[in-house]
Design a protein around this motif. Structure first.
Motif, PDB file in Angstrom:
ATOM      1  N   SER A   1      15.474  -0.864 -16.658  1.00  0.00           N
ATOM      2  CA  SER A   1      14.792  -0.191 -17.826  1.00  0.00           C
ATOM      3  C   SER A   1      15.914  -1.072 -18.989  1.00  0.00           C
ATOM      4  O   SER A   1      15.263  -1.556 -19.901  1.00  0.00           O
ATOM      5  N   HIS A   2      16.905  -0.772 -18.772  1.00  0.00           N
ATOM      6  CA  HIS A   2      18.069  -1.425 -19.872  1.00  0.00           C
ATOM      7  C   HIS A   2      17.841  -3.105 -19.846  1.00  0.00           C
ATOM      8  O   HIS A   2      17.986  -3.512 -21.151  1.00  0.00           O
ATOM      9  N   ILE A   3      17.734  -3.514 -18.770  1.00  0.00           N
ATOM     10  CA  ILE A   3      17.688  -4.972 -18.835  1.00  0.00           C
ATOM     11  C   ILE A   3      16.182  -5.489 -19.455  1.00  0.00           C
ATOM     12  O   ILE A   3      16.263  -6.240 -20.170  1.00  0.00           O
TER      13      ILE A   3
ATOM     14  N   SER B   1       7.069  -6.735 -25.432  1.00  0.00           N
ATOM     15  CA  SER B   1       7.230  -5.906 -24.180  1.00  0.00           C
ATOM     16  C   SER B   1       6.970  -6.873 -22.936  1.00  0.00           C
ATOM     17  O   SER B   1       6.527  -8.067 -23.109  1.00  0.00           O
ATOM     18  N   ILE B   2       7.705  -6.254 -22.001  1.00  0.00           N
ATOM     19  CA  ILE B   2       7.633  -6.981 -20.665  1.00  0.00           C
ATOM     20  C   ILE B   2       6.871  -6.145 -19.623  1.00  0.00           C
ATOM     21  O   ILE B   2       7.311  -4.896 -19.466  1.00  0.00           O
ATOM     22  N   PHE B   3       5.786  -6.635 -18.808  1.00  0.00           N
ATOM     23  CA  PHE B   3       5.104  -6.042 -17.987  1.00  0.00           C
ATOM     24  C   PHE B   3       5.241  -6.848 -16.515  1.00  0.00           C
ATOM     25  O   PHE B   3       5.511  -8.017 -16.391  1.00  0.00           O
ATOM     26  N   LEU B   4       5.887  -5.992 -15.545  1.00  0.00           N
ATOM     27  CA  LEU B   4       6.344  -6.433 -14.093  1.00  0.00           C
ATOM     28  C   LEU B   4       5.028  -6.208 -13.358  1.00  0.00           C
ATOM     29  O   LEU B   4       4.666  -5.019 -13.492  1.00  0.00           O
ATOM     30  N   ASN B   5       4.889  -7.025 -12.506  1.00  0.00           N
ATOM     31  CA  ASN B   5       3.748  -6.780 -11.216  1.00  0.00           C
ATOM     32  C   ASN B   5       4.352  -5.793 -10.238  1.00  0.00           C
ATOM     33  O   ASN B   5       5.420  -6.135  -9.714  1.00  0.00           O
ATOM     34  N   ASP B   6       3.328  -4.824  -9.741  1.00  0.00           N
ATOM     35  CA  ASP B   6       3.558  -4.081  -8.786  1.00  0.00           C
ATOM     36  C   ASP B   6       2.630  -4.634  -7.672  1.00  0.00           C
ATOM     37  O   ASP B   6       1.341  -4.253  -7.891  1.00  0.00           O
ATOM     38  N   SER B   7       3.160  -5.399  -6.514  1.00  0.00           N
ATOM     39  CA  SER B   7       2.152  -5.698  -5.627  1.00  0.00           C
ATOM     40  C   SER B   7       1.556  -5.082  -4.707  1.00  0.00           C
ATOM     41  O   SER B   7       0.489  -5.308  -4.254  1.00  0.00           O
ATOM     42  N   GLU B   8       2.122  -3.587  -4.823  1.00  0.00           N
ATOM     43  CA  GLU B   8       1.319  -2.924  -3.718  1.00  0.00           C
ATOM     44  C   GLU B   8       0.300  -2.078  -4.467  1.00  0.00           C
ATOM     45  O   GLU B   8      -1.010  -2.043  -3.743  1.00  0.00           O
TER      46      GLU B   8
ATOM     47  N   ALA C   1      16.160 -14.799 -17.304  1.00  0.00           N
ATOM     48  CA  ALA C   1      16.506 -13.515 -16.985  1.00  0.00           C
ATOM     49  C   ALA C   1      15.816 -13.008 -15.708  1.00  0.00           C
ATOM     50  O   ALA C   1      16.037 -11.792 -15.381  1.00  0.00           O
ATOM     51  N   ALA C   2      14.870 -13.818 -15.178  1.00  0.00           N
ATOM     52  CA  ALA C   2      13.975 -13.592 -14.037  1.00  0.00           C
ATOM     53  C   ALA C   2      14.838 -12.950 -12.862  1.00  0.00           C
ATOM     54  O   ALA C   2      14.694 -12.040 -12.275  1.00  0.00           O
ATOM     55  N   ILE C   3      15.934 -13.796 -12.604  1.00  0.00           N
ATOM     56  CA  ILE C   3      16.799 -13.372 -11.479  1.00  0.00           C
ATOM     57  C   ILE C   3      17.518 -12.078 -11.605  1.00  0.00           C
ATOM     58  O   ILE C   3      17.521 -11.124 -10.601  1.00  0.00           O
ATOM     59  N   SER C   4      18.002 -11.602 -12.598  1.00  0.00           N
ATOM     60  CA  SER C   4      18.613 -10.368 -13.243  1.00  0.00           C
ATOM     61  C   SER C   4      17.511  -9.327 -12.793  1.00  0.00           C
ATOM     62  O   SER C   4      17.799  -8.046 -12.365  1.00  0.00           O
TER      63      SER C   4
ATOM     64  N   GLN D   1      14.707  -9.358 -10.951  1.00  0.00           N
ATOM     65  CA  GLN D   1      14.472  -9.076  -9.563  1.00  0.00           C
ATOM     66  C   GLN D   1      15.561  -8.399  -9.017  1.00  0.00           C
ATOM     67  O   GLN D   1      15.357  -7.699  -8.159  1.00  0.00           O
ATOM     68  N   ASN D   2      16.820  -8.722  -9.290  1.00  0.00           N
ATOM     69  CA  ASN D   2      17.962  -8.059  -8.719  1.00  0.00           C
ATOM     70  C   ASN D   2      17.826  -6.629  -8.867  1.00  0.00           C
ATOM     71  O   ASN D   2      18.012  -5.516  -8.346  1.00  0.00           O
ATOM     72  N   ALA D   3      17.515  -6.271 -10.132  1.00  0.00           N
ATOM     73  CA  ALA D   3      17.687  -4.977 -10.680  1.00  0.00           C
ATOM     74  C   ALA D   3      16.329  -4.145 -10.178  1.00  0.00           C
ATOM     75  O   ALA D   3      16.339  -2.929  -9.561  1.00  0.00           O
ATOM     76  N   GLN D   4      15.223  -4.985  -9.823  1.00  0.00           N
ATOM     77  CA  GLN D   4      13.821  -4.276  -9.191  1.00  0.00           C
ATOM     78  C   GLN D   4      14.430  -4.058  -7.809  1.00  0.00           C
ATOM     79  O   GLN D   4      13.933  -2.989  -7.244  1.00  0.00           O
ATOM     80  N   ASN D   5      15.046  -4.899  -7.057  1.00  0.00           N
ATOM     81  CA  ASN D   5      15.387  -4.686  -5.594  1.00  0.00           C
ATOM     82  C   ASN D   5      16.223  -3.477  -5.656  1.00  0.00           C
ATOM     83  O   ASN D   5      16.328  -2.658  -4.737  1.00  0.00           O
ATOM     84  N   ASN D   6      17.413  -3.427  -6.355  1.00  0.00           N
ATOM     85  CA  ASN D   6      18.306  -2.034  -6.331  1.00  0.00           C
ATOM     86  C   ASN D   6      17.541  -0.922  -6.694  1.00  0.00           C
ATOM     87  O   ASN D   6      17.848   0.001  -5.922  1.00  0.00           O
ATOM     88  N   GLU D   7      16.531  -0.792  -7.850  1.00  0.00           N
ATOM     89  CA  GLU D   7      15.704   0.305  -7.938  1.00  0.00           C
ATOM     90  C   GLU D   7      14.869   0.663  -6.618  1.00  0.00           C
ATOM     91  O   GLU D   7      14.907   1.750  -6.485  1.00  0.00           O
TER      92      GLU D   7
END
Length: 767
Positions: free
Chosen positions: A34-36, A54-61, A164-167, A169-175
């Motif tokens: 969220s902070h990123i 705003s940034i929208f991220l995709n939920d593949s599920e 910023a995409a790699i950061s 992705q990393n934050a998504q994976n950690n979450e």
């Protein structure tokens, strides 16, 4: 001009590099997603001089785009489908756009502005791509503060999002992994709590509560298989006013999962033909999505299924499926343990009851295999006196033809498990006539265990000996065998227990069943007398078994017809259901027999059944020399009329409205008519039961039922033309639905006759 361009371009490139380095520095130290996201938005809007973003991220599920919004100390998510609106369009196309006037763009959703009070004028919307070109979301910046967004602004936004995409992705994976870890810890805790429960009823309740909570669903139901009735039943269901549910274990979604042993994840229940909406109609509940998994015990046998309904916020995911599978696997072990505990408790009570009843023979044998005691009933059953059995080794007494008893004693001594042998034969010597005889008995052999040494590993210190209990059933068996040839076994049992008083007159309510073979006269003409009798004996053997399985009473055979009752001589709470189930099984097994007859080159048989629930008079009617237990009354006559009406409605099972309203189970039934039978003035509702059909014998069954119900509504109000259209839809779904053809013909006739004072009731002119 050329010299000026050359001077500016390097400066712009340097500015862009500095900008990208700056965003990398800002988000490099951040860990939370969220902070990123918020940092990227602030940076992007500032550098293109925009108002907000705003940034929208995709939920593949779930195939959704989600954005994080801060509200005080909390963070909430906004979710939209990833193919909706401008954001969805850009995500799908993977190409950024500048929209100078969003209100002229058809993709823009004006409702968002109306809800928030914010006025969107223009925007840049660009895909968020990783360095390898994968699109993971979209970024939007809104309302250029001065002028219009330029191509350079779009390029800068593209570069910022890629940087910023790699950061992200990393934050998504950690979450994701943090969430998974929390879920697994919670899962382990839940499983531990649930499997510790030993009471079966409490366990079922806990399973449903935890499955609902764990999958964020609306409700859940656990179905267990009843092997005696071949039904799935649920004692616990989340929600209001459900109670116990029973259905055939091959019907519906739960039946499909139970019989196949495979999980089913259905995002839209009403779009699946296996889903039966009748239960929704009964309860007023609306089922949207279903996840149903089989429950398999430790030896790989399917013992039931768990069904979870209506995922909150969408459909059930693959992750939900995996979690419910793992959960039910643990539940299966707990269920087995709880069931074992329940069985042991019942066995203990049974044994205590047996020991307290000294009317049965009781023999005890110590750990040295010496017969210690034998009560009077035991001596009487075995035709011996005390000195000829007490003190003997068991193997010396139970020998020759009775040596199998010693084998059972040895087995109990070895494994410490009780043995129950029903209806066995024991050879005895009758000293009065000096002949050997056979005694029919129920034999129970129990291990005697020292409970004080229960925890010790030395088996000899636990085992004290064996106890034999003998129940002499010789006279009862002979009497019952004789009587059962002339009357229903249920009546024979109760007559033996209660004497002749039960055979007097009885005013009661029961469910009557009449069945009759179709075109039987034509078949018998080619068989002759012996062939006809042989055919009827085979047919009645199958049909009577279907009736007695449901605790029905066979009243009599009338030629090739059968008359039976449910609720006599013993009443049950579900006698109406028992009657309907018996009728369904009669048709099914007749069809199975027809397959055998077909292979033998014999013609198939068909039949019709009528069921009605009403008050009747039952009793032993006749003379002193010959009596017959039978039933009389209008309720009996109506059941017979319904069986006959099967021919007119091209049906196999017809039930009255009186029976239908008392059914507790869920069946595939259609309301086919309101009829005034011959000799009566008041109309009776008539329903057709269709559960004996499968997809092959009746394609698109539920579609036909739904269209038929619509046709009947229009028919009852006299709209015969519209009614015909609905019945024609039935024929499109199943061209062999003869009842719909009958109604079309009837409507055509009524259109010609133009009846006055039409009330939707059909008068039956024949029996």
């Amino acid at each position: 001009m050329k010299r000026t361009t050359k001077n500016i371009f390097p400066n712009e490139e340097i500015k862009k590099v500095k900008c990208l380095l700056e965003i990398s520095r800002k988000i490099g130290a951040l860990k939370e997603l969220s902070h990123i996201l918020w940092t990227i938005i602030d940076f992007a809007t500032e550098n293109v001089n925009a108002d907000r973003g705003s940034i929208f991220l995709n939920d593949s599920e779930t195939n959704e785009l989600y954005s994080r919004v801060a509200q005080g100390d909390l963070t909430r998510e906004i979710r939209i489908l990833n193919n909706v609106g401008i954001a969805g369009s850009i995500f799908q196309s993977k190409h950024g756009e500048i929209i100078h006037d969003v209100y002229s763009d058809k993709r823009f959703n004006k409702d968002v502005d109306q809800e928030t009070g914010y006025k969107t004028k223009n925007m840049i919307c660009s895909p968020v791509k990783t360095v390898d070109g994968k699109t993971i979301g979209v970024i939007q910046v809104l309302n250029k503060k001065k002028g219009r967004f330029s191509k350079a602004d779009l390029n800068l936004i593209n570069d910022i999002s890629t940087q910023a995409a790699i950061s992200i992705q990393n934050a998504q994976n950690n979450e994701f992994f943090q969430k998974k870890r929390e879920q697994e810890m919670e899962f382990v805790s839940i499983v531990s709590d649930v499997t510790a429960e030993i009471d079966l009823s409490s366990l079922l309740k806990r399973v449903m509560e935890e499955a609902t909570k764990m999958l964020n669903a609306d409700r859940a139901t656990l179905f267990l298989n009843d092997e005696k009735t071949q039904e799935l039943f649920s004692r616990v269901a989340m929600g209001e006013g459900v109670g116990e549910i029973r259905l055939p274990n091959s019907v519906g979604i739960a039946g499909s999962v139970f019989t196949s042993g495979k999980t089913m994840n259905i995002p839209f229940a009403y779009a699946d033909l296996r889903f039966n909406p009748a239960f929704d109609k009964q309860t007023g509940y609306f089922t949207r999505s279903i996840l149903c998994v089989p429950i398999v015990n430790k030896i790989g046998k399917v013992i039931g299924c768990t069904q979870v309904l209506n995922k909150k916020g969408g459909k059930f995911t693959d992750e939900d499926e995996s979690r419910l599978k793992a959960f039910t696997q643990q539940v299966a072990i707990a269920l087995e343990n709880a069931k074992l505990f329940d069985d042991v408790s019942k066995s203990k009570k049974y044994n205590e009851s047996m020991l307290s009843s000294m009317s049965n023979g009781v023999i005890t044998i110590n750990e040295e295999d010496e017969i210690v005691t034998c009560n009077k009933s035991g001596l009487k059953i075995l035709r011996v006196v005390s000195p000829n059995i007490i003190g003997l080794k068991s193997e010396s007494f139970f020998k020759e033809k009775n040596s199998w008893i010693q084998d059972k004693i040895n087995a109990v001594k070895k494994n410490h498990e009780p043995e129950l042998i029903m209806d066995c034969e024991i050879e005895v010597f009758n000293s009065e006539n000096e002949k050997k005889e056979l005694v029919s008995a129920n034999l129970t052999i129990l291990p005697l265990i020292n409970e004080e040494n229960e925890g010790r590993t030395d088996s000899q210190n636990q085992f004290l000996g064996t106890l034999l209990m003998l129940e002499d059933i010789s006279s009862e068996k002979r009497m019952k065998s004789t009587m059962s040839r002339y009357m229903d076994p249920g009546i024979a049992d109760q007559l033996l227990e209660e004497g002749a008083d039960i055979m007097g007159g009885l005013d009661t309510t029961a469910t009557l069943l009449f069945s009759d073979l179709r075109s039987f006269t034509n078949i018998t003409e080619s068989l002759g007398a012996q062939g006809t009798v042989k055919l009827l004996n085979e047919y009645f053997e199958i049909m009577v078994e279907c009736i007695t399985e449901q605790a029905g009473m066979l009243d009599k055979f009338i030629g090739d017809a059968i008359m039976a009752a449910f609720g006599l001589p013993i009443k049950h709470e579900d006698d109406e259901d028992r009657g309907v189930k018996a009728g369904i099984n009669m048709i099914k097994r007749l069809w199975q027999w027809n397959e055998v007859r077909n292979k033998e080159g014999k013609p198939p048989l068909d039949m019709g059944l009528g069921l009605n629930t009403d008050k009747i008079v039952a009793g032993n009617i006749g003379s002193q020399k010959r009596m017959d237990y039978t039933m009389i009354g209008d309720g009996v006559n109506l059941a017979a009329r319904l069986e006959s009406a099967c021919k007119q409605y091209n049906a196999r099972i017809l039930i009255s409205d009186f029976t239908f309203k008392k059914l507790k189970g869920t069946y595939r039934i259609r309301y086919i008519d309101d009829v005034v039978v011959k000799g009566k003035t008041e109309p009776v509702g008539v329903h057709e039961v269709l559960d004996y059909h499968n997809d092959k014998t009746f394609p698109n069954l539920m579609d036909v039922v739904n269209h038929f119900n619509e046709g009947r509504k229009k028919y009852r109000i006299g709209d015969f033309t519209s009614s015909i259209s609905s019945f024609q839809e039935c024929l499109k779904a199943n061209s062999n639905d003869l009842l719909s053809k009958t109604y079309i013909e009837r409507c055509d006739q009524l259109i010609k006759e133009k009846p006055t004072n039409w009330d939707g009731v059909w008068v039956m002119k024949s029996k």
